[in-house]
Design a protein around this motif. Structure first.
Motif, PDB file in Angstrom:
ATOM      1  N   UNK A   1     -10.550   7.405   8.927  1.00 27.54           N
ATOM      2  CA  UNK A   1     -10.277   6.098   9.500  1.00 27.54           C
ATOM      3  C   UNK A   1     -11.004   4.988   8.768  1.00 27.54           C
ATOM      4  N   UNK A   2     -12.247   5.227   8.379  1.00 33.72           N
ATOM      5  CA  UNK A   2     -13.017   4.239   7.615  1.00 33.72           C
ATOM      6  C   UNK A   2     -12.289   3.886   6.320  1.00 33.72           C
ATOM      7  N   UNK A   3     -11.837   4.918   5.618  1.00 36.17           N
ATOM      8  CA  UNK A   3     -11.141   4.698   4.345  1.00 36.17           C
ATOM      9  C   UNK A   3      -9.824   3.949   4.567  1.00 36.17           C
ATOM     10  N   UNK A   4      -9.072   4.326   5.592  1.00 40.94           N
ATOM     11  CA  UNK A   4      -7.796   3.665   5.870  1.00 40.94           C
ATOM     12  C   UNK A   4      -7.998   2.186   6.164  1.00 40.94           C
ATOM     13  N   UNK A   5      -8.980   1.868   7.002  1.00 36.12           N
ATOM     14  CA  UNK A   5      -9.214   0.460   7.353  1.00 36.12           C
ATOM     15  C   UNK A   5      -9.686  -0.336   6.142  1.00 36.12           C
ATOM     16  N   UNK A   6     -10.575   0.272   5.354  1.00 35.90           N
ATOM     17  CA  UNK A   6     -11.074  -0.453   4.194  1.00 35.90           C
ATOM     18  C   UNK A   6      -9.951  -0.706   3.186  1.00 35.90           C
ATOM     19  N   UNK A   7      -9.117   0.296   2.935  1.00 36.37           N
ATOM     20  CA  UNK A   7      -8.023   0.129   1.994  1.00 36.37           C
ATOM     21  C   UNK A   7      -7.013  -0.911   2.484  1.00 36.37           C
ATOM     22  N   UNK A   8      -6.783  -0.966   3.793  1.00 33.39           N
ATOM     23  CA  UNK A   8      -5.859  -1.958   4.341  1.00 33.39           C
ATOM     24  C   UNK A   8      -6.391  -3.369   4.108  1.00 33.39           C
ATOM     25  N   UNK A   9      -7.703  -3.536   4.240  1.00 34.16           N
ATOM     26  CA  UNK A   9      -8.298  -4.846   4.004  1.00 34.16           C
ATOM     27  C   UNK A   9      -8.388  -5.209   2.535  1.00 34.16           C
ATOM     28  N   UNK A  10      -8.516  -4.196   1.675  1.00 32.82           N
ATOM     29  CA  UNK A  10      -8.682  -4.469   0.251  1.00 32.82           C
ATOM     30  C   UNK A  10      -7.397  -4.999  -0.376  1.00 32.82           C
TER      31      UNK A  10
ATOM     32  N   UNK B   1       0.875  -1.179   0.000  1.00 36.14           N
ATOM     33  CA  UNK B   1       0.000   0.000   0.000  1.00 36.14           C
ATOM     34  C   UNK B   1       0.909   1.226   0.000  1.00 36.14           C
ATOM     35  N   UNK B   2       0.997   1.880  -1.152  1.00 40.60           N
ATOM     36  CA  UNK B   2       1.937   2.978  -1.341  1.00 40.60           C
ATOM     37  C   UNK B   2       1.239   4.330  -1.265  1.00 40.60           C
ATOM     38  N   UNK B   3       1.851   5.267  -0.564  1.00 40.54           N
ATOM     39  CA  UNK B   3       1.390   6.652  -0.569  1.00 40.54           C
ATOM     40  C   UNK B   3       2.456   7.544  -1.186  1.00 40.54           C
ATOM     41  N   UNK B   4       2.019   8.445  -2.059  1.00 39.18           N
ATOM     42  CA  UNK B   4       2.889   9.462  -2.622  1.00 39.18           C
ATOM     43  C   UNK B   4       2.804  10.706  -1.749  1.00 39.18           C
ATOM     44  N   UNK B   5       3.946  11.254  -1.362  1.00 41.55           N
ATOM     45  CA  UNK B   5       3.958  12.501  -0.593  1.00 41.55           C
ATOM     46  C   UNK B   5       4.814  13.526  -1.320  1.00 41.55           C
TER      47      UNK B   5
END
Length: 249
Positions: free
Chosen positions: A173-182, A36-40
């Motif tokens: 937080x909802x988005x973070x948890x969902x993306x971690x599970x996806x 799971x990559x984030x661009x900063x």
């Protein structure tokens, strides 16, 4: 369509230029299933341009190569590309007042390739909006619907430009948890997203790709990338550690 044991996404010497400026020079980088990559980077550092290039969309001043599942982008048909990677722009541009439910139905590229689109809406806390027109949604609601649309495409790779834009802390937080599970190695999926919220990046990502906007870049696991010297260099301001997160001083 499977990438086997190789990377889902790879860049070879990718260079991006805009307005007479070199944004990114010689990016050699790989994204594997489960990552799971984030661009900063600061505004105009090239994050959106890079995501567009990774998605195979037009980017002026591009050189180098992008590969999906080991194959150059140019070798993929439009149908194959749509089944392999899904792209979410920074902000949706809705021309028609379609109900969310219908929009989700139209977003499916590979029927049966993923969970029920309505279940994805529920996981992102927008199920109650299924019968509402997309033109009647708040900015945060529309962004979560856009994320659900991207997932409904059924692709192995999601490319997301500012997925938590307009989100309140609860929904971040909802988005973070969902993306971690996806994303998962076993599921054969990964995502790359841009974000300015370093606290969220620390929660959601496994890896970070930092862009300086002058050609320089650096990539690595979150623990190696999110430190005061790196953040100060990328953003040009001081940073303080606070409760396991980082805050601009």
């Amino acid at each position: 369509m499977s990438a086997g044991a190789g990377p889902l996404l790879e860049t070879r010497g990718l260079t991006l230029r805009a307005g007479g400026r070199c944004l990114l020079q010689g990016l050699n980088w790989r994204v594997h299933a489960g990552e799971r990559w984030c661009l900063i980077g600061r505004n105009a550092a090239g994050k959106s341009s890079l995501l567009r290039a990774l998605a195979g969309l037009g980017v002026p001043g591009r050189a180098g190569e992008v590969r999906w599942a080991g194959r150059p982008q140019a070798d993929w048909s439009a149908a194959e590309a749509a089944a392999w990677r899904a792209w979410m722009p920074q902000q949706a541009a809705d021309r028609f007042a379609l109900p969310v439910r219908r929009l989700m139905e139209l977003s499916v590229v590979q029927p049966g390739a993923d969970a029920d689109p309505l279940a994805v809406l529920a996981a992102l806390d927008v199920a109650e909006l299924a019968d509402r027109a997309v033109t009647q949604l708040s900015g945060g609601e529309r962004q979560r619907v856009a994320l659900a649309q991207t997932a409904a495409q059924g692709a192995a790779l999601m490319l997301l430009d500012e997925p938590i834009a307009f989100q309140d802390p609860t929904h971040q937080g909802v988005v973070a948890r969902w993306l971690a599970g996806w994303a998962g190695e076993r599921a054969g999926r990964a995502w790359v997203a841009s974000s300015h919220d370093i606290h969220w990046v620390g929660r959601a990502a496994t890896h970070v790709l930092a862009l300086w906007g002058d050609g320089r870049w650096r990539a690595g696991p979150v623990a190696q990338m999110l430190d005061a010297p790196t953040l100060q260099s990328v953003y040009g301001c001081d940073w303080l550690a606070a409760g396991g997160s980082w805050l601009p001083a």
